[in-house]
Write an enzyme that holds these catalytic residues in place. Structure first.
Site, mmCIF file in Angstrom:
data_model
loop_
_atom_site.group_PDB
_atom_site.id
_atom_site.type_symbol
_atom_site.label_atom_id
_atom_site.label_comp_id
_atom_site.label_asym_id
_atom_site.label_seq_id
_atom_site.Cartn_x
_atom_site.Cartn_y
_atom_site.Cartn_z
ATOM 1 N N HIS A 1 -10.732 -4.908 10.392
ATOM 2 C CA HIS A 1 -11.355 -4.813 9.067
ATOM 3 C C HIS A 1 -12.724 -4.144 9.096
ATOM 4 C CE1 HIS A 1 -8.293 -7.710 7.966
ATOM 5 N NE2 HIS A 1 -8.669 -7.692 6.722
ATOM 6 N N GLU B 1 0.809 -1.218 0.000
ATOM 7 C CA GLU B 1 0.000 0.000 0.000
ATOM 8 C C GLU B 1 0.840 1.265 0.000
ATOM 9 O OE1 GLU B 1 -0.803 -2.672 1.749
ATOM 10 O OE2 GLU B 1 -2.904 -3.137 1.364
HETATM 11 C C1 TPP Z 1 -2.186 -4.522 4.454
HETATM 12 C C2 TPP Z 1 -3.262 -5.368 3.876
HETATM 13 N N1 TPP Z 1 -3.579 -5.222 2.589
HETATM 14 C C3 TPP Z 1 -4.542 -5.970 2.029
HETATM 15 C C4 TPP Z 1 -5.215 -6.901 2.761
HETATM 16 C C5 TPP Z 1 -6.342 -7.717 2.152
HETATM 17 N N2 TPP Z 1 -5.895 -9.089 2.011
HETATM 18 C C6 TPP Z 1 -6.206 -10.019 2.929
HETATM 19 S S1 TPP Z 1 -5.493 -11.484 2.596
HETATM 20 C C7 TPP Z 1 -4.795 -10.873 1.191
HETATM 21 C C8 TPP Z 1 -3.950 -11.754 0.352
HETATM 22 C C9 TPP Z 1 -2.809 -12.271 1.140
HETATM 23 O O1 TPP Z 1 -2.063 -13.113 0.344
HETATM 24 P P1 TPP Z 1 -0.948 -14.003 0.970
HETATM 25 O O2 TPP Z 1 -0.083 -13.167 1.840
HETATM 26 O O3 TPP Z 1 -0.279 -14.722 -0.144
HETATM 27 O O4 TPP Z 1 -1.699 -15.005 1.924
HETATM 28 P P2 TPP Z 1 -2.761 -16.133 1.515
HETATM 29 O O5 TPP Z 1 -4.104 -15.501 1.558
HETATM 30 O O6 TPP Z 1 -2.402 -16.613 0.177
HETATM 31 O O7 TPP Z 1 -2.616 -17.154 2.568
HETATM 32 C C10 TPP Z 1 -5.109 -9.551 1.002
HETATM 33 C C11 TPP Z 1 -4.664 -8.720 -0.122
HETATM 34 C C12 TPP Z 1 -4.880 -7.015 4.115
HETATM 35 N N3 TPP Z 1 -5.521 -7.865 4.921
HETATM 36 N N4 TPP Z 1 -3.893 -6.257 4.636
#
Ligand code: TPP
Ligand code: TPP
Ligand code: MG
Ligand code: MG
Lengths: 341, 355, 355, 341
Positions: free
Chosen positions: C147, C78
């Protein structure tokens, strides 16, 4: 004293510096600009002692870094600076009258007196702003590069930041973004050995910034930042890569700040006199001066002329600033909320 | 309130230093970290046994007694080391972490508002988080828009964060000790213009402040309590941190015109001591709130709203807020002076109510 | 205000989508970026021509028409991509950047508050920053403390940021268009519970909202102006985003008891439309402010203070704020329901004033 | 479909896996825990379908990663998780009754119902909390490691995060801090190929996370996250390094999430069925099951017994949760402001 820098150079295999690529006029310009920066900064110190300028971060000692890099830039290219940015501004061609006026808080300043030393900006000249929050300028530069690319230009953007800024995560976020999007941005880390009082050997795991580039799929290179010729020539591949749409490069320029971190702060509280002398003996202006004479690029009288010219211009900048008025009271409320004011 | 026991005229910075030293001596779980907190001292390659001791010299000399482990320089990685402070606090330590200027909150706010502030609640109370954050605030030093903010209102917006703003050396020492001993995260806002002042210079008249001198022994200034800095019956002035001094100056001027002025030194921005404010206003029937933070969504608004809602029938005139304007902080000296709340504007506002 | 021209019952999300599509069509400097904005679409290795289209599907389908350059997926960085938005906006583009949940501001606040908000001022006006940030807010979806936040008060604290909170599909489309055309940075707060609602479902009675249908053509809802959602003479209810619906529900109930209720849909959190609020209160002589954001240092406090200070002599009773409590958002359903401002609490507060 | 992972292994020169280091009992425990996770997650899905559980991120497919790592942990060690963390919790020994109660918002939950799926924590068990903000847990883990070191223990801290979290700068800030301070923290990146709908090949410059470690002066290693045996054995040097005070390691575990990102989301909007099947055919539970039988570590009946036991426990967790009450209204106001309430 601290050990000397060890230079990591990914372009090492390439032949030595090709002095053909840098003509005499450019070399003399480099000299002139570097002298202007030095004299400007010294003048700032005097203005501070007079109580007219309320503090600043001096760039004395680091002149060669932006001067070498900006030698490659053209209209439409942007640079961004940090808290220690007078040398960036001057290297990019920002008017020193307006800079001095800004530092003295006058309405004729680059920022109408509202930004001051840490925020000098001159968009028309390609200086997209100094920034007081360490690392904060880095993603903005990435965005300027994105914009250059989306607008279909071959412009590049260059961001200057310190060794200390390598501690900020946003550098790596930006390197990653620039790398996956192949953005024309050059990340220039001015490693002057200290972030305030903290030595880089303590704060940077592995002891250098440039080798972090590889993990982000881009070239990372160290350059001797005390040599403006090296700065210019060794930055060439980075600039070309960016203009050709091949993506970003991380340059770590090895340099030294002569003064304290800020204002009159005494750096010998955290570093040795011996170390300071070591770096000062290798002064970047001395080096280019010697080169110009030894290689007979020009004569001593030419140099004297350039030095005197710079000196006069710096003097004039003070006069310009002194003759300018402070902003009107109403300026306090201006330049915020275009749409709704 | 603790009473002064000797005549030591410590500066605010020295008082903080003493609070840190004493808490570190009395509890080996306490440690300090931040940029240039040791400031290059204590490392063999440098050969310096003392150096910066923090950007405002608050930690000066501590490394000599507590070593680089407990007086810990960090890289410029606020999110990294504030997060580390959270993790250390959650697992048995009592870190004091320095955020050099409040305007840098933006690179580490997530650790403060999403972890420090919320963990205890989210985890159902099964954790304590004895984390102290100290930061500096305030304009008036030609530091321009990014280095001159106040911002306690921003943190006070978040449930779970305790925010205190000392006004002099006495309250600084006492609030630091209370903060470090608190099992909640506490943010301490140190105004740049206060740090060089002695307790004595902070107090320039009769019976003002409770901080004419700083006791050597450890003492707490209670969190969540405002201090009645001067009692009066005609009008209430509320100051926070440096603006308490502005209020005192205004009070003196108003008193010279024959009014009896009550000055409240807020000290705790969150929790807010509604009781002290309301009691005062019910007595004086008028209030001027003086705050250097941005005016929108601020503690000044909270106090104005509080008074309007809870003491409506007692007010002879509407509450007045004297704050900075809704603009960033300008660099140029005349503009910066215009930016700050002044004695004159407070006096004028008070007279508007009183006359 | 623009008048409805047809009977299209778009959802809020569809209305935003249309606003984005139309602004992108009419100005090739406009582009959208954020996490999963394309959502894996448009990349050859995946062979998917359409995919997520944003976490709330606001950008659904846009990639087909505008390509991955202008509908740009980002890594989860971000600070990196909001900063890139700042840089792009400063150099001739008009980016729309998605911050998925407002609670994530903490990882990128520096770019928003120190660069986007301040650059124009710091640079003496020699720059414009046409950056639009969109983010989601609100509790009620079992998303717990990190959230579910609202947080527009936090951004409104900062001079230089324009903050708008649409309340339905109509205002969403119009405010998006105004925001993208603005040369200032604007943050748009989209409430999670609104995004699936149609303009029609947002409006359930006579003459409520101006958004019974969403015109197909481009139109602006002016920034800085509140909307009188329902006229009345006995009391003013102020709603923001989703709480406008709560106010409408309360108004209906109060009307069934014989009161004439004015509902103000705030729309712009910053700048605040003081005039509309004050005029209303001068007429009704009572006000209830209904806000889902945390109560401390909030826009609710601002409005309460504003009314107290500027309409003191018109008020028959003190202003009342109905907000979330000063706690993080809890997960458990019954607690979360208790957390949110309700029609019942608004009615009760209004009756307290009216009776 | 996307190409398969290419494994980078800095310990490659070392001899193959030494199965002596993992005894039969541990292998069977791994199996049992992995089955428990799988069944628990499936049960959660059912509870969601019943409307009792309001959404979650399923860890099905990724069971081997935390189970292998947590096999090394002892009392006083901490783990931290992210938004997708049920498997971390169960692997660390958090009680599934309390977990299910938490998910259903009950007062008997790990967090008294106040945290829910993204914030499960059980400090006493060494689970220092799941965290809903991507990357946000990483510096907290670094702090727990700092604390372990300052308190003079040989405890370690382990933080699990996704490939997507490698986009967050705070990872690099934390790696740098941990490296210069030689903190006992293990950074475990679960690369399950996607961050929501975004493939890692798009978002990560260079296509992997582990090779970024080198620039921060620490080992970076990839491990096949579908093999619990590999996870356990190849993580050994990282754990030993941490316990010995030699500093951090970055582990990239290559894995796959079977379900959509969240709740009932359909992942086939952004990935192919073919790819899904490729990974499912290599299922981590199937693998260890086959190994246990083929290597005659135990009999089929043992496995059945373990499976049935897990199933019963998961069923009981629902009963426990169902029988528990929701928190009292006053819980809304509790657990905030100790000092001043
Ligand atoms: C700072 C932030 N940005 C965006 C999100 C929204 N978000 C939640 S999970 C996710 C994807 C995370 O991907 P990854 O780290 O690969 O974990 P996975 O879900 O694949 O286990 C996003 C973008 C968040 N929770 N926190
Ligand atoms: C985010 C942030 N943290 C801390 C500071 C305070 N600060 C200003 S300059 C500086 C040191 C910067 O060091 P470096 O990046 O090496 O630049 P140099 O001063 O050596 O040119 C620090 C810590 C800041 N401005 N921003
Ligand atoms: Mg430096
Ligand atoms: Mg992932």
């Amino acid at each position: 004293m601290a050990t000397d820098f060890i230079i990591i150079d990914i372009y090492k295999e390439e032949p030595g510096l090709d002095m053909q690529k840098i003509d005499d006029k450019l070399l003399m310009q480099f000299f002139e600009t570097m002298v202007t920066i030095r004299l400007f900064e010294e003048e700032c110190r005097r203005q501070a002692d007079l109580g007219k300028l309320r503090g600043m971060h001096s760039s004395i000692g680091q002149e060669a870094v932006p001067v070498g890099i900006c030698g490659h830039l053209k209209e439409g290219d942007y640079i961004l600076g940090n808290h220690r940015s007078h040398h960036h501004c001057i290297a990019r061609g920002v008017d020193i009258n307006e800079m001095m006026a800004e530092l003295l808080g006058k309405s004729t300043g680059t920022n109408r007196g509202k930004g001051g030393t840490m925020h000098i900006a001159d968009i028309d000249k390609g200086m997209l702003g100094a920034n007081g929050v360490v690392g904060s300028n880095i993603p903005v530069a990435t965005g300027a590069a994105l914009s250059a690319k989306m607008r279909g230009t071959d412009n590049v953007s260059v961001v200057f930041f310190g060794d200390g800024a390598s501690g900020q995560g946003v550098l790596y976020e930006s390197m990653n973004l620039a790398s996956i999007w192949k953005l024309p941005v050059i990340f220039v880390c001015e490693n002057n050995r200290y972030a305030e009082a903290t030595p880089f050997e303590y704060a940077i795991a592995g002891g250098n910034v440039s080798s972090r580039a590889e993990g982000f799929d881009m070239p990372g290179i160290q350059i001797d930042g005390q040599s403006v010729i090296e700065m210019f020539l060794k930055a060439t591949p980075a600039i070309e890569r960016a203009r050709n749409g091949e993506g970003p490069t991380l340059i770590e320029a090895l340099t030294y700040r002569y003064q304290g971190h800020f204002g009159g702060e005494n750096p010998q509280s955290y570093r040795t006199k011996e170390e300071e002398e070591h770096y000062k003996s290798n002064d970047c202006i001395k080096q280019i001066r010697n080169y110009l004479i030894e290689e007979e690029v020009c004569g001593l009288d030419d140099l004297t002329r350039l030095e005197e010219g710079a000196s006069v211009k710096v003097e004039q900048s003070v006069k310009f600033a002194d003759d300018s008025s402070f902003p009107d009271d109403k300026a306090l409320y201006e330049d915020v909320y275009i749409s709704n004011s | 309130m603790a009473q002064a026991t000797d005549q030591r005229a410590l500066t605010y910075a020295q008082a903080v230093n003493e609070a840190l030293r004493q808490t570190m001596e009395s509890d080996n779980k306490v440690f300090v970290m931040g940029e240039d907190i040791a400031g290059g001292a204590g490392r063999e390659d440098q050969g310096k046994s003392d150096a910066w001791g923090g950007p405002f010299r608050l930690t000066k000399g501590l490394i000599g007694d507590f070593g680089p482990d407990r007086v810990r320089d960090t890289p410029i990685s606020e999110a990294g080391f504030l997060g580390a402070g959270v993790g250390a606090a959650a697992t048995g330590m009592r870190p004091v972490v320095d955020l050099m200027f409040s305007g840098f909150f933006g690179v580490c706010a997530d650790q403060i508002v999403n972890n420090a502030a919320k963990m205890r609640y989210m985890f159902g109370g099964k954790i304590t988080l004895p984390l102290t954050i100290m930061t500096s605030t305030g304009a008036g030093t030609a530091s321009a828009a990014q280095h001159s903010e106040t911002l306690y209102s921003l943190f006070a917006h978040f449930p779970g964060l305790t925010c205190v703003a000392p006004s002099d050396a006495y309250t600084a020492k006492g609030l630091f000790i209370s903060a470090i001993r608190s099992d909640d995260p506490v943010i301490i806002f140190n105004h740049k213009l206060l740090m060089g002042r002695t307790a004595k210079s902070a107090d320039m008249g009769q019976g003002e402040g409770f901080g004419v001198v700083v006791p050597e022994e450890m003492y707490e200034v209670p969190i969540g309590k405002a201090h009645i800095d001067r009692e009066g019956t005609d009008i209430t002035l509320v100051g926070i941190s440096y603006t308490t001094i502005v209020c005192r100056d205004a009070a003196r001027e108003l008193e010279s015109r024959g009014y009896s002025v009550e000055v409240i030194d807020l000290l705790s921005v969150s929790p807010l001591d509604s009781e002290t404010i309301l009691n005062s206003v019910k007595k004086t029937r008028g209030i001027v709130i003086v705050d250097e933070d941005y005016p929108r969504c601020s503690v000044a608004s909270d106090i104005s709203a509080l008074v309007a809602e809870e003491a409506f029938d007692y007010l002879d005139a509407p509450p007045v807020r004297i704050t900075s304007p809704h603009t960033p902080v300008p660099y140029s000296l005349p503009l910066e002076m215009l930016y700050l709340p002044t004695k004159e504007s407070v006096v004028e506002a008070a007279l508007g109510i009183l006359e």
